[in-house]
Design a protein around this motif. Structure first.
Motif, PDB file in Angstrom:
ATOM      1  N   SER A  58       0.912  -1.062  -0.113  1.00 28.25           N
ATOM      2  CA  SER A  58       0.025  -0.093   0.089  1.00 28.25           C
ATOM      3  C   SER A  58       0.821   1.383  -0.026  1.00 28.25           C
ATOM      4  O   SER A  58       0.396   2.458  -0.073  1.00 28.25           O
ATOM      5  CB  SER A  58      -1.024  -0.127   1.332  1.00 28.25           C
ATOM      6  N   HIS A 108       3.124   3.828  -1.728  1.00 24.77           N
ATOM      7  CA  HIS A 108       3.532   4.039  -2.902  1.00 24.77           C
ATOM      8  C   HIS A 108       4.856   4.560  -2.957  1.00 24.77           C
ATOM      9  O   HIS A 108       5.495   4.676  -3.775  1.00 24.77           O
ATOM     10  CB  HIS A 108       2.770   5.064  -3.575  1.00 24.77           C
ATOM     11  N   VAL A 163       7.339   1.896  -3.420  1.00 25.15           N
ATOM     12  CA  VAL A 163       7.195   1.345  -4.836  1.00 25.15           C
ATOM     13  C   VAL A 163       8.184   2.682  -5.792  1.00 25.15           C
ATOM     14  O   VAL A 163       8.825   2.096  -6.401  1.00 25.15           O
ATOM     15  CB  VAL A 163       5.878   1.562  -5.472  1.00 25.15           C
ATOM     16  N   CYS A 214       4.000  -3.804 -12.869  1.00 23.35           N
ATOM     17  CA  CYS A 214       3.100  -4.432 -11.723  1.00 23.35           C
ATOM     18  C   CYS A 214       3.315  -5.757 -11.546  1.00 23.35           C
ATOM     19  O   CYS A 214       3.461  -6.499 -10.270  1.00 23.35           O
ATOM     20  CB  CYS A 214       1.734  -4.262 -12.334  1.00 23.35           C
ATOM     21  N   THR A 254      -2.741   1.052  -8.808  1.00 20.13           N
ATOM     22  CA  THR A 254      -2.721   2.393  -8.104  1.00 20.13           C
ATOM     23  C   THR A 254      -1.549   2.951  -7.480  1.00 20.13           C
ATOM     24  O   THR A 254      -1.186   3.947  -7.785  1.00 20.13           O
ATOM     25  CB  THR A 254      -4.056   2.246  -6.877  1.00 20.13           C
ATOM     26  N   PRO A 255      -0.911   2.096  -6.687  1.00 19.92           N
ATOM     27  CA  PRO A 255       0.301   2.483  -6.137  1.00 19.92           C
ATOM     28  C   PRO A 255       1.411   2.704  -7.047  1.00 19.92           C
ATOM     29  O   PRO A 255       2.075   3.551  -6.884  1.00 19.92           O
ATOM     30  CB  PRO A 255       0.736   1.208  -5.269  1.00 19.92           C
ATOM     31  N   LEU A 256       1.313   2.060  -8.247  1.00 22.56           N
ATOM     32  CA  LEU A 256       2.406   2.154  -9.274  1.00 22.56           C
ATOM     33  C   LEU A 256       2.257   3.636  -9.743  1.00 22.56           C
ATOM     34  O   LEU A 256       3.255   4.472 -10.104  1.00 22.56           O
ATOM     35  CB  LEU A 256       2.227   0.967 -10.397  1.00 22.56           C
ATOM     36  N   GLU A 259       0.794   6.207  -8.423  1.00 25.14           N
ATOM     37  CA  GLU A 259       1.066   7.175  -7.562  1.00 25.14           C
ATOM     38  C   GLU A 259       2.596   7.345  -7.300  1.00 25.14           C
ATOM     39  O   GLU A 259       3.099   8.540  -7.288  1.00 25.14           O
ATOM     40  CB  GLU A 259       0.666   6.911  -6.034  1.00 25.14           C
ATOM     41  N   ALA A 260       3.287   6.365  -7.309  1.00 27.47           N
ATOM     42  CA  ALA A 260       4.979   6.380  -7.390  1.00 27.47           C
ATOM     43  C   ALA A 260       5.252   6.979  -8.543  1.00 27.47           C
ATOM     44  O   ALA A 260       6.324   7.828  -8.678  1.00 27.47           O
ATOM     45  CB  ALA A 260       5.299   4.936  -7.437  1.00 27.47           C
TER      46      ALA A 260
END
Length: 226
Positions: free
Chosen positions: A11, A13, A16, A41, A49-51, A53-54
């Motif tokens: 969760s 980011h 990541v 991914c 989603t976290p990707l 954001e990162a």
């Protein structure tokens, strides 16, 4: 991208972003390459989603460009971009050194010395990723010791875009050895609180990096932009 790199706290980011940052700096994602969301991914074992954001974080840092109709691509600099960036960085690093020599605390000096000796150990092992990480921490520590938040912010923003190029300059043994010698000189000047000497050493250090980067680009070792 066959190697699987599992991320435990999926969760976050920023974790990541840290993995992607290393991949970009170390050239595992080549300059100008598109960041393929599906492949990343799978590689990092995360959702999109976290990707995403990162990637936004890395774009803000200057490591990634967000292009219309192309998505995210690893930053790719031209020779002119490199000249402009290193001109400014040489002055920023020089100023950081000058101020740090005047303002650093005993704790600051202890931190830089500890990082320096860890970096020398990495150099002895010829562990380039560890060496570069510690090297970057030393430059950041000197920058922070200058006690000028605006200087630090400006430095981080410009330096981010040339991190991967700075990493590649140490792949030549002679130039890597020269960089280590210059770091020895930096530490001596810092210990002596010699602001003029440290400013000059850091500025010259960055100009040597610039010359090496341009040489590699012209030889086709480091991809240049168009």
């Amino acid at each position: 991208m066959a190697e699987v790199i599992a991320i435990v706290r999926r969760s976050l980011h920023d974790e990541v972003a840290g993995r992607l940052r290393s991949m970009l700096v170390e050239g595992r994602i080549a300059p100008g390459a598109k960041l393929n969301e599906r492949e990343l991914c799978e590689l990092l074992q995360i959702s999109r989603t976290p990707l995403r954001e990162a990637i936004k974080c890395l774009a803000a840092e200057g490591l990634v460009d967000l292009l219309p109709n192309r998505g995210a691509v690893a930053v790719k600099l031209s020779e002119t971009d490199v000249l402009h960036a290193f001109e400014i960085l040489a002055d920023l690093e020089g100023l950081s050194g000058e101020l740090a020599a005047q303002r650093l605390t005993a704790a600051d000096l202890t931190q830089v010395k500890a990082l320096h000796y860890e970096m020398l150990a990495a150099f002895t092992r010829r562990d380039l990723p560890a060496y570069y990480r510690l090297n970057a921490q030393i430059h950041a520590a000197i920058n922070e010791a200058a006690r000028n938040p605006l200087l630090s912010k400006t430095y981080r923003e410009i330096n981010a875009r040339v991190q991967s190029l700075r990493f590649r300059t140490n792949q030549n043994e002679a130039k890597w050895t020269l960089a280590v010698k210059e770091h020895e000189q930096m530490l001596s000047a810092l210990e002596a609180r010699d602001s003029a000497a440290l400013r000059n050493i850091l500025s010259q250090h960055l100009l040597h990096k610039r010359d090496t980067v341009l040489e590699l680009m012209r030889e086709g070792v480091t991809p240049a932009g168009h």
